[in-house]
Scaffold this motif. Structure first.
Motif, PDB file in Angstrom:
ATOM      1  N   ASN A  34       0.594  -1.563  -0.128  1.00 34.85           N
ATOM      2  CA  ASN A  34       0.122  -0.175   0.181  1.00 34.85           C
ATOM      3  C   ASN A  34       0.853   0.864  -0.100  1.00 34.85           C
ATOM      4  N   PHE A  35       2.014   0.968   0.418  1.00 36.96           N
ATOM      5  CA  PHE A  35       2.471   2.541   0.480  1.00 36.96           C
ATOM      6  C   PHE A  35       3.737   2.771  -0.406  1.00 36.96           C
ATOM      7  N   MET A  36       3.790   1.520  -1.338  1.00 34.72           N
ATOM      8  CA  MET A  36       4.143   1.595  -2.742  1.00 34.72           C
ATOM      9  C   MET A  36       2.846   2.508  -3.646  1.00 34.72           C
ATOM     10  N   ARG A  37       2.257   1.495  -3.716  1.00 35.84           N
ATOM     11  CA  ARG A  37       1.135   1.608  -4.924  1.00 35.84           C
ATOM     12  C   ARG A  37       0.019   2.670  -4.253  1.00 35.84           C
ATOM     13  N   ASP A  38       0.198   3.672  -3.472  1.00 37.48           N
ATOM     14  CA  ASP A  38      -1.448   4.375  -2.631  1.00 37.48           C
ATOM     15  C   ASP A  38      -0.311   5.427  -2.079  1.00 37.48           C
ATOM     16  N   ALA A  39       0.593   5.389  -1.630  1.00 35.59           N
ATOM     17  CA  ALA A  39       1.369   6.824  -1.251  1.00 35.59           C
ATOM     18  C   ALA A  39       3.131   7.569  -2.252  1.00 35.59           C
ATOM     19  N   MET A  40       3.954   6.202  -2.662  1.00 35.11           N
ATOM     20  CA  MET A  40       4.790   6.551  -3.075  1.00 35.11           C
ATOM     21  C   MET A  40       4.855   7.527  -4.700  1.00 35.11           C
ATOM     22  N   GLN A  41       4.966   8.928  -4.286  1.00 36.41           N
ATOM     23  CA  GLN A  41       5.999   9.350  -5.282  1.00 36.41           C
ATOM     24  C   GLN A  41       6.546   9.228  -6.599  1.00 36.41           C
ATOM     25  N   VAL A  42       7.183   9.512  -7.976  1.00 36.66           N
ATOM     26  CA  VAL A  42       8.168   9.936  -8.167  1.00 36.66           C
ATOM     27  C   VAL A  42       9.497  10.986  -7.198  1.00 36.66           C
ATOM     28  N   GLY A  43      10.445  10.586  -7.382  1.00 32.55           N
ATOM     29  CA  GLY A  43      11.149  11.966  -6.754  1.00 32.55           C
ATOM     30  C   GLY A  43      11.234  11.194  -5.051  1.00 32.55           C
ATOM     31  N   ASP A  44      10.376  10.859  -4.495  1.00 34.64           N
ATOM     32  CA  ASP A  44      10.610  10.563  -3.442  1.00 34.64           C
ATOM     33  C   ASP A  44      11.984   9.896  -2.609  1.00 34.64           C
ATOM     34  N   GLY A  45      12.434  10.313  -1.629  1.00 34.41           N
ATOM     35  CA  GLY A  45      13.745   9.858  -1.133  1.00 34.41           C
ATOM     36  C   GLY A  45      13.489   8.771  -0.831  1.00 34.41           C
ATOM     37  N   VAL A  46      14.420   7.837  -0.993  1.00 34.03           N
ATOM     38  CA  VAL A  46      14.705   6.143  -0.415  1.00 34.03           C
ATOM     39  C   VAL A  46      16.048   6.198   0.311  1.00 34.03           C
ATOM     40  N   LEU A  47      16.008   5.604   1.685  1.00 26.84           N
ATOM     41  CA  LEU A  47      17.600   4.931   2.039  1.00 26.84           C
ATOM     42  C   LEU A  47      17.493   3.667   1.594  1.00 26.84           C
ATOM     43  N   PHE A  48      18.579   3.084   0.933  1.00 26.27           N
ATOM     44  CA  PHE A  48      18.440   1.677   0.913  1.00 26.27           C
ATOM     45  C   PHE A  48      19.207   1.036   1.799  1.00 26.27           C
ATOM     46  N   TYR A  49      18.342   0.299   2.154  1.00 25.92           N
ATOM     47  CA  TYR A  49      18.945  -0.803   3.563  1.00 25.92           C
ATOM     48  C   TYR A  49      19.329  -2.082   2.977  1.00 25.92           C
ATOM     49  N   HIS A  50      20.472  -2.655   3.244  1.00 23.23           N
ATOM     50  CA  HIS A  50      20.873  -3.777   3.429  1.00 23.23           C
ATOM     51  C   HIS A  50      20.279  -5.366   4.375  1.00 23.23           C
ATOM     52  N   SER A  51      19.585  -5.463   4.215  1.00 26.50           N
ATOM     53  CA  SER A  51      18.638  -6.319   5.817  1.00 26.50           C
ATOM     54  C   SER A  51      19.600  -7.896   5.736  1.00 26.50           C
ATOM     55  N   GLY A  52      18.923  -8.546   6.513  1.00 21.91           N
ATOM     56  CA  GLY A  52      19.608 -10.050   5.755  1.00 21.91           C
ATOM     57  C   GLY A  52      20.990 -10.366   5.847  1.00 21.91           C
ATOM     58  N   CYS A  53      21.792 -10.136   6.746  1.00 22.14           N
ATOM     59  CA  CYS A  53      23.119  -9.829   6.655  1.00 22.14           C
ATOM     60  C   CYS A  53      23.272  -9.934   7.205  1.00 22.14           C
ATOM     61  N   ALA A  54      25.550  -9.962   7.857  1.00 20.62           N
ATOM     62  CA  ALA A  54      26.184  -9.766   8.893  1.00 20.62           C
ATOM     63  C   ALA A  54      25.566  -7.982   9.557  1.00 20.62           C
ATOM     64  N   VAL A  55      25.922  -7.207   8.717  1.00 24.49           N
ATOM     65  CA  VAL A  55      25.559  -5.730   9.020  1.00 24.49           C
ATOM     66  C   VAL A  55      24.685  -5.415   8.620  1.00 24.49           C
ATOM     67  N   PRO A  56      23.405  -4.968   9.158  1.00 21.98           N
ATOM     68  CA  PRO A  56      21.907  -4.324   8.129  1.00 21.98           C
ATOM     69  C   PRO A  56      22.373  -3.123   8.478  1.00 21.98           C
ATOM     70  N   GLY A  57      21.985  -2.530   7.393  1.00 14.63           N
ATOM     71  CA  GLY A  57      22.097  -0.788   7.991  1.00 14.63           C
ATOM     72  C   GLY A  57      21.976   0.397   6.377  1.00 14.63           C
ATOM     73  N   ILE A  58      21.722   1.377   6.182  1.00 20.66           N
ATOM     74  CA  ILE A  58      21.660   2.297   5.284  1.00 20.66           C
ATOM     75  C   ILE A  58      22.833   1.873   4.663  1.00 20.66           C
TER      76      ILE A  58
END
Length: 154
Positions: free
Chosen positions: A38-62
């Motif tokens: 729903n966030f993607m479908r209803d709220a996201m707009q082209v140009g919105d900022g994204v913190l690209f987060y690595h998960s499921g790894c030894a050290v998760p983070g931005i």
């Protein structure tokens, strides 16, 4: 403008992988949680900022900065019986699962989950809340500024 934290497992799609793609853009496929969808479908707009987060790894983070690069459209993996994201209840007339394209802008130093937890201005950040497992969460403008202006420049 809105801001988001979007999780990706680096074995599937890391910030480096996306920066190496044509146009540094990837379809954010495989989201199978209704709230994240729903966030993607209803709220996201082209140009919105994204913190690209690595998960499921030894050290998760931005691990980088990105932006929403498209309006939402159906996630094709829901229709593919060979995909681990196949949904037998999905149909093309009324798709259940949507996605957006995300364009990587730059790799940053890794800002670990532990470092995020140490930051008082981030105390209310959704990713730091108990029980939060969403792959996409909103980020407030104040949280975005603290991360991009303070932590990324430290």
């Amino acid at each position: 403008m809105n801001y988001w934290l979007m999780k990706s497992e680096p074995d599937d799609a890391s910030i480096d992988d996306v920066l190496a793609l044509p146009k540094q853009t990837i379809a954010w496929y495989g989201v199978r949680n209704y709230q994240a969808r729903n966030f993607m479908r209803d709220a996201m707009q082209v140009g919105d900022g994204v913190l690209f987060y690595h998960s499921g790894c030894a050290v998760p983070g931005i691990a980088g900065l990105a932006e929403v690069a498209s309006t939402p459209y159906p996630d094709e993996t829901q229709f593919d019986p060979k995909s681990k994201y196949f949904d037998p209840k999905a149909n093309r007339e009324e798709p259940r699962w949507m996605l957006v394209d995300v364009r990587a802008l730059k790799k940053t130093r890794l800002i670990s989950l532990a470092e995020l937890r140490e930051q008082e201005p981030l105390a209310d950040m959704r990713i730091l809340q108990r029980g939060n497992r969403l792959s996409i969460t909103p980020v407030s403008a104040a949280e975005w500024r603290h991360i991009t202006n303070k932590l990324m420049k430290a």
